[in-house]
Write a protein that holds these residues in place. Structure first.
Motif, PDB file in Angstrom:
ATOM      1  N   ARG A   8       0.836  -1.190   0.000  1.00 51.43           N
ATOM      2  CA  ARG A   8       0.000   0.000   0.000  1.00 51.43           C
ATOM      3  C   ARG A   8       0.878   1.250   0.000  1.00 51.43           C
ATOM      4  N   ALA A   9       0.598   2.132  -0.947  1.00 49.29           N
ATOM      5  CA  ALA A   9       1.322   3.395  -1.051  1.00 49.29           C
ATOM      6  C   ALA A   9       0.313   4.489  -1.353  1.00 49.29           C
ATOM      7  N   THR A  10       0.724   5.732  -1.198  1.00 47.90           N
ATOM      8  CA  THR A  10      -0.196   6.840  -1.443  1.00 47.90           C
ATOM      9  C   THR A  10       0.410   7.833  -2.424  1.00 47.90           C
ATOM     10  N   THR A  11      -0.456   8.613  -3.056  1.00 48.10           N
ATOM     11  CA  THR A  11      -0.020   9.670  -3.963  1.00 48.10           C
ATOM     12  C   THR A  11       0.434  10.879  -3.145  1.00 48.10           C
ATOM     13  N   LYS A  12       0.902  11.892  -3.847  1.00 45.96           N
ATOM     14  CA  LYS A  12       1.338  13.118  -3.174  1.00 45.96           C
ATOM     15  C   LYS A  12       0.200  13.794  -2.429  1.00 45.96           C
ATOM     16  N   GLN A  71     -16.971   3.167   2.190  1.00 43.95           N
ATOM     17  CA  GLN A  71     -16.463   3.270   3.558  1.00 43.95           C
ATOM     18  C   GLN A  71     -14.938   3.098   3.603  1.00 43.95           C
ATOM     19  N   ASP A  72     -14.358   2.480   2.541  1.00 41.88           N
ATOM     20  CA  ASP A  72     -12.911   2.261   2.556  1.00 41.88           C
ATOM     21  C   ASP A  72     -12.374   2.145   1.129  1.00 41.88           C
ATOM     22  N   LEU A  73     -12.566   3.191   0.333  1.00 42.43           N
ATOM     23  CA  LEU A  73     -12.117   3.150  -1.056  1.00 42.43           C
ATOM     24  C   LEU A  73     -10.598   3.171  -1.178  1.00 42.43           C
ATOM     25  N   TYR A  74      -9.906   3.590  -0.129  1.00 46.20           N
ATOM     26  CA  TYR A  74      -8.445   3.634  -0.176  1.00 46.20           C
ATOM     27  C   TYR A  74      -7.789   2.439   0.517  1.00 46.20           C
ATOM     28  N   LEU A  75      -8.603   1.444   0.847  1.00 45.26           N
ATOM     29  CA  LEU A  75      -8.106   0.167   1.376  1.00 45.26           C
ATOM     30  C   LEU A  75      -7.163   0.339   2.566  1.00 45.26           C
ATOM     31  N   THR A  76      -7.595   1.151   3.504  1.00 41.09           N
ATOM     32  CA  THR A  76      -6.790   1.327   4.724  1.00 41.09           C
ATOM     33  C   THR A  76      -6.864   0.097   5.613  1.00 41.09           C
ATOM     34  N   ASN A  77      -7.908  -0.710   5.431  1.00 40.21           N
ATOM     35  CA  ASN A  77      -8.054  -1.950   6.198  1.00 40.21           C
ATOM     36  C   ASN A  77      -7.932  -3.146   5.253  1.00 40.21           C
ATOM     37  N   TYR A 123      -5.335  -4.184   2.999  1.00 39.51           N
ATOM     38  CA  TYR A 123      -4.885  -3.902   1.638  1.00 39.51           C
ATOM     39  C   TYR A 123      -4.494  -5.183   0.924  1.00 39.51           C
ATOM     40  N   ASN A 124      -4.923  -5.265  -0.348  1.00 43.52           N
ATOM     41  CA  ASN A 124      -4.567  -6.388  -1.208  1.00 43.52           C
ATOM     42  C   ASN A 124      -4.335  -5.837  -2.608  1.00 43.52           C
ATOM     43  N   VAL A 125      -3.177  -6.159  -3.196  1.00 43.56           N
ATOM     44  CA  VAL A 125      -2.806  -5.554  -4.467  1.00 43.56           C
ATOM     45  C   VAL A 125      -3.818  -5.837  -5.575  1.00 43.56           C
ATOM     46  N   TRP A 126      -4.279  -7.077  -5.666  1.00 45.10           N
ATOM     47  CA  TRP A 126      -5.198  -7.410  -6.766  1.00 45.10           C
ATOM     48  C   TRP A 126      -6.568  -6.803  -6.538  1.00 45.10           C
ATOM     49  N   LYS A 127      -6.979  -6.732  -5.277  1.00 50.07           N
ATOM     50  CA  LYS A 127      -8.239  -6.076  -4.950  1.00 50.07           C
ATOM     51  C   LYS A 127      -8.170  -4.597  -5.319  1.00 50.07           C
ATOM     52  N   GLY A 128      -7.065  -3.962  -4.947  1.00 55.35           N
ATOM     53  CA  GLY A 128      -6.906  -2.541  -5.253  1.00 55.35           C
ATOM     54  C   GLY A 128      -6.875  -2.267  -6.744  1.00 55.35           C
ATOM     55  N   TYR A 129      -6.173  -3.117  -7.491  1.00 53.77           N
ATOM     56  CA  TYR A 129      -6.094  -2.939  -8.942  1.00 53.77           C
ATOM     57  C   TYR A 129      -7.463  -3.142  -9.581  1.00 53.77           C
ATOM     58  N   ALA A 130      -8.165  -4.195  -9.174  1.00 55.33           N
ATOM     59  CA  ALA A 130      -9.500  -4.464  -9.717  1.00 55.33           C
ATOM     60  C   ALA A 130     -10.452  -3.313  -9.428  1.00 55.33           C
ATOM     61  N   ASN A 131     -10.377  -2.772  -8.226  1.00 55.15           N
ATOM     62  CA  ASN A 131     -11.232  -1.634  -7.873  1.00 55.15           C
ATOM     63  C   ASN A 131     -10.957  -0.433  -8.780  1.00 55.15           C
ATOM     64  N   SER A 132      -9.673  -0.190  -9.060  1.00 51.99           N
ATOM     65  CA  SER A 132      -9.320   0.957  -9.901  1.00 51.99           C
ATOM     66  C   SER A 132      -9.777   0.757 -11.340  1.00 51.99           C
TER      67      SER A 132
END
Length: 286
Positions: free
Chosen positions: A97-101, A150-156, A158-167
């Motif tokens: 999990r990483a964040t933008t600027k 409630q958690d679009l930024y996956l703070t709870n 985090y899973n890479v494939w879940k995050g990619y699929a969501n995007s």
């Protein structure tokens, strides 16, 4: 594509570079929107060499920075009064999990929110084109994506494939809602699945970590040139200028999940996106 002005994001490698080369061969004036000046200049030289066209230029764009996106849009408009095609191709995959600027989870921030803001800031010049086109590179991965407000930024959890699929689900919801909002204008908006392409999308943007993995698995993937074919088709074909709000695979309209086609979800997600990037404070918002 003669005399058409095209922006390709993430054009320094992979499908973005392949798309640039193919459209330049067709006579388009292509702006390569790249995050790194060094890698962008090398890619620019490659694109000119492989296409045989001098109608290619580099502009710096960091989709992980709201300030950079505004700067890019202003710089483009200072030079050009119209935009014929915008290809939102850039994408990242982040194993950790990483964040933008601006504090957005990296994949949702770059793959969706960065392109969401960029597109809206360029709508006025797209409307100045005889027939504007917006092409969003999504993925079949959208099928396993969800939009949990409630958690679009996956703070709870985090899973890479879940995050990619969501995007990637976000890309299609954005396409659907933007096409709806632009109904009756001269602009078409479509998304696409390029296939499973062997590019550098999974390589760490700062360290290069992951190159050894790609060296092993890349032979089993499509080439970047093959993966770019549907984007080039939507940018250059008659169908790409008449059909809007659709999802393409292998140059044909393909089915999407019920979530991706839910107009209420698309509208709600648009409002969330608009608020995150503070779009409604800008005079060119839709």
């Amino acid at each position: 594509m003669q005399n058409k002005i095209v922006i390709v994001t993430g054009a320094n490698a992979g499908m973005g570079l392949a798309t640039t080369i193919e459209l330049a061969k067709l006579g388009a004036h292509v702006i390569m929107a790249c995050r790194s000046r060094e890698r962008g200049q090398q890619a620019l030289a490659d694109a000119i060499n492989q296409s045989g066209s001098n109608l290619i230029e580099l502009m710096i764009l960091d989709l992980s920075s709201i300030a950079s996106i505004h700067d890019f849009a202003q710089a483009f408009k200072a030079k050009y009064d119209r935009l014929d095609v915008l290809i939102n191709n850039a994408g990242v995959v982040s194993l950790k999990r990483a964040t933008t600027k601006d504090g957005f989870e990296l994949m949702m921030g770059v793959n969706h929110l960065g392109h969401f803001l960029l597109t809206n800031l360029l709508l006025d010049v797209l409307k100045h084109a005889p027939q504007g086109r917006i092409i969003n590179v999504a993925s079949g991965a959208h099928k396993s994506g969800t939009i949990n407000f409630q958690d679009l930024y996956l703070t709870n959890g985090y899973n890479v494939w879940k995050g990619y699929a969501n995007s990637k689900l976000a890309n299609i919801l954005f396409t659907k809602q933007l096409a709806h909002r632009l109904k009756g204008t001269n602009i078409t908006v479509n998304s696409l699945h390029p296939g499973t392409v062997g590019t550098q999308i999974g390589i760490n943007r700062e360290t290069g970590f992951g190159k050894s993995i790609w060296a092993v698995i890349r032979p089993f993937f499509l080439t970047a040139a093959k993966g770019s074919e549907t984007a080039v088709y939507l940018a250059s074909s008659e169908e790409g200028g008449t059909v809007t709000g659709e999802y393409f695979y292998k140059k044909k309209i393909a089915p999407i999940t019920s979530k991706a086609g839910n107009p209420q979800l698309a509208e709600q997600f648009w409002i969330w996106s608009e608020r995150e990037v503070k779009l409604n404070t800008h005079p060119n918002s839709v």
